[in-house]
Design an enzyme around this catalytic site. Structure first.
Site, PDB file in Angstrom:
ATOM      1  N   ASN A  94       0.676  -1.030   0.223  1.00  0.00           N
ATOM      2  CA  ASN A  94      -0.243   0.386  -0.235  1.00  0.00           C
ATOM      3  C   ASN A  94       1.118   1.455  -0.232  1.00  0.00           C
ATOM      4  O   ASN A  94       2.100   1.627  -0.532  1.00  0.00           O
ATOM      5  CB  ASN A  94      -0.556  -0.529   1.225  1.00  0.00           C
ATOM      6  N   ARG A  95       0.287   2.204   0.781  1.00  0.00           N
ATOM      7  CA  ARG A  95       1.279   4.137   0.188  1.00  0.00           C
ATOM      8  C   ARG A  95       1.739   3.774   1.052  1.00  0.00           C
ATOM      9  O   ARG A  95       1.588   3.920   2.865  1.00  0.00           O
ATOM     10  CB  ARG A  95       0.864   4.555  -0.482  1.00  0.00           C
ATOM     11  N   HIS A 200      -2.037  -9.819  -3.856  1.00  0.00           N
ATOM     12  CA  HIS A 200      -2.356  -8.699  -4.835  1.00  0.00           C
ATOM     13  C   HIS A 200      -3.295  -9.719  -5.777  1.00  0.00           C
ATOM     14  O   HIS A 200      -2.635  -9.390  -7.017  1.00  0.00           O
ATOM     15  CB  HIS A 200      -1.583  -7.449  -4.978  1.00  0.00           C
ATOM     16  N   ASP A 280     -11.533   1.820  -3.328  1.00  0.00           N
ATOM     17  CA  ASP A 280     -10.037   1.126  -3.257  1.00  0.00           C
ATOM     18  C   ASP A 280      -9.358   1.672  -1.805  1.00  0.00           C
ATOM     19  O   ASP A 280      -9.299   3.071  -1.467  1.00  0.00           O
ATOM     20  CB  ASP A 280      -9.137   2.184  -4.581  1.00  0.00           C
ATOM     21  N   GLU A 347      -7.375  -7.429  -0.633  1.00  0.00           N
ATOM     22  CA  GLU A 347      -5.466  -7.884  -0.494  1.00  0.00           C
ATOM     23  C   GLU A 347      -5.662  -7.207   1.616  1.00  0.00           C
ATOM     24  O   GLU A 347      -6.081  -7.026   1.780  1.00  0.00           O
ATOM     25  CB  GLU A 347      -4.749  -5.803  -0.271  1.00  0.00           C
TER      26      GLU A 347
END
Length: 384
Positions: A94-95, A200, A280, A347
Site C-alpha cells: 500500500n502507500r 494482490h 480502493d 488484499e
C-alpha cells in the site's frame, strides 16, 4: 490496489530491472500445483512469487481460471500499466506518505535527521510510495526453494532495497488442498524496519466467460461482497491516510450485510479519489478473522464463492478502477482487455501507512527476535 498514475515502465527502467535479476533460473519459470482431489489447480512464477493461473470449478463442475494475468509471464516485468497481478507485495504494501517514515515512528517526520528514511516515490506524481517502491517485491526474482505436487515455496532476500533499513529474508509457501488455496509468509529482519505484506489477487469468479444469457458478466458489480468491518481508514485524494478511523455505517463502504458491489455504485463517486467511481479503501476488521471469514465474495452466474480467512487485521478492496490490459487466451485473448471493474482485488494486509500514524498504536516495526508472519486461506464452494 493500484494508483492511477503508477510510474510508467520505460525501456530504460526495464533495463535496470533486468540488471537486478541475478538468480537462476530465469524468473518466469512456471510451477503448477494441484489439490489431490483436483478441485483447485494453480500456477506460479518466481518473479514476484506470482500466481499466474487459478482454476476452480463452478456449480456445474466446469473449471475456470478466476484470476487475470498474462499468457507470457515476462509481461509482469514489461507491462507499463503494471496492475500488480496476483503477486506478493512488499517490503511495505500500500502507500507510504511522501515515501518517508522514521524509526521510532512519528507523524510527518522531518525531511532529514536521525532515523528518517526516504523510499523512492512512484505514485500520484511522486506524492507517495506504492507497494514497496519502484522495484518492490512483486518486481523481484524470488528463488524457487522447493515444490511438491500441491505446494511451492519461494525465498527472497531484500538487501536493504529501495532505501529500507536492514535486510529482510522472506519465505512464501503457496499450497492447495480440497477446495482451498493457502498462502503463508515468514520474514526475518537484520535490524529495525517496517514490514507489511499482501497478496494482490484480482478475482473474477466467472472466469471472464462470454455472456450467454441475460447475465451481466462484463464486470464484478453484481458480485455479492461481505466485509466483516465496521470501520475504515480515512484517506486523502491520493489514498494516503489522514488519521481518522471512521464508521462505515451510512456510507457506501458498509458491507457488513452482504450485498452487491454495485448496490450503491452511484454513491461511490469520489470514494476512491476525485472523479473516481468505485472502491480502493482499507477496512479494519472487527475481530480476528483467522477462523471466521473476513471477506466473502460470490457470483450468482458461476455459483462460485470464496471465503477468505487471514491473520491480517485489515483488508484493502480495489474494484480494478483502472484496469485495461490484454486478456489471456483462456479469457478471450489479447484482442479483448481486462476492463475497469472486470475484477476486484482483495488484499489482506495491515493498517495502511501505520508507520506514519503513531496515534493508532499499531506496531509494524520488526527486528531480530520479532519475525513477521502472514497467512491467508481462500476457501472455494459453490451454490445453486
Amino acid at each position: 490496489m493500484l494508483g492511477f498514475k503508477y510510474l510508467a515502465f520505460t525501456a530504460a527502467v526495464r533495463g535496470v530491472v533486468a540488471d537486478l535479476i541475478t538468480n537462476e533460473p530465469w524468473p518466469f519459470d512456471v510451477t503448477s500445483i494441484s489439490a489431490p482431489d483436483g478441485s483447485v489447480t494453480a500456477k506460479f512464477v518466481s518473479f514476484g512469487a506470482t500466481m499466474a493461473e487459478l482454476w476452480v470449478k463452478d456449480r456445474t463442475g466446469v473449471a475456470h481460471d478466476v484470476i487475470p494475468g498474462y499468457d507470457d509471464p515476462s509481461q509482469l516485468l514489461a507491462d507499463p500499466a503494471h496492475p500488480v497481478f496476483n503477486a506478493i507485495v512488499g517490503r511495505y504494501a500500500n502507500r507510504i506518505k511522501n515515501g518517508t517514515f522514521s524509526i521510532p515512528i512519528t507523524r510527518d517526520p522531518p525531511a532529514d535527521g536521525p532515523g528518517v528514511y526516504h523510499i523512492p516515490t512512484n505514485d500520484h506524481d511522486g506524492q507517495d510510495t506504492l507497494h514497496g517502491g519502484i522495484y518492490g517485491w512483486d518486481r523481484r526474482n524470488w528463488t524457487l526453494v522447493s515444490k511438491t505436487a500441491s505446494s511451492v515455496t519461494y525465498h527472497h532476500l531484500d538487501a536493504a532495497d529501495e532505501g529500507f533499513p536492514g535486510n529482510v529474508s522472506a519465505f512464501v509457501t503457496h499450497s492447495v488442498a480440497s477446495g482451498q488455496l493457502h498462502t503463508q509468509v515468514h520474514a526475518t529482519a537484520t535490524e529495525k524496519t517496517p514490514i507489511m505484506l499482501t497478496q494482490h489477487i484480482y478475482w473474477n469468479l466467472d472466469g471472464f466467460q462470454t455472456n450467454t444469457s441475460n447475465w451481466n458478466t462484463s464486470d464484478v458489480l453484481n458480485y455479492t461482497l461481505h466485509v466483516d468491518a465496521s470501520r475504515y481508514i480515512a484517506t486523502d485524494s491520493n489514498g494516503v491516510p489522514t488519521g481518522p478511523i471512521l464508521a462505515v455505517q451510512g456510507t457506501p463502504l458498509d458491507f457488513l450485510a452482504p450485498q452487491q458491489i454495485g448496490a450503491r455504485w452511484a454513491d461511490a463517486v469520489d470514494v476512491c479519489g476525485p472523479g473516481c467511481q468505485g472502491y480502493d479503501n482499507c477496512w479494519i476488521y472487527d475481530k480476528s478473522e483467522q477462523t471466521t471469514p473476513g471477506v466473502s465474495l460470490s457470483s450468482d452466474f458461476s455459483g462460485i464463492r470464496v471465503d477468505i480467512t487471514s491473520d491480517s487485521p485489515a483488508v484493502q478492496v480495489y474494484t480494478g478502477n483502472y484496469l485495461g490490459t490484454p486478456r489471456k487466451a483462456v479469457h478471450g485473448g489479447p484482442t479483448l482487455t481486462y476492463n475497469p471493474h472486470s475484477a476486484v482485488a482483495i488484499e489482506q494486509q495491515g493498517w495502511i501507512d501505520a508507520i506514519n500514524n503513531p496515534e493508532w498504536g499499531i506496531d509494524q516495526i520488526y527486528e531480530p527476535g520479532r519475525d513477521f508472519t502472514w497467512s491467508t486461506t481462500y476457501k472455494f464452494s459453490t451454490f445453486p
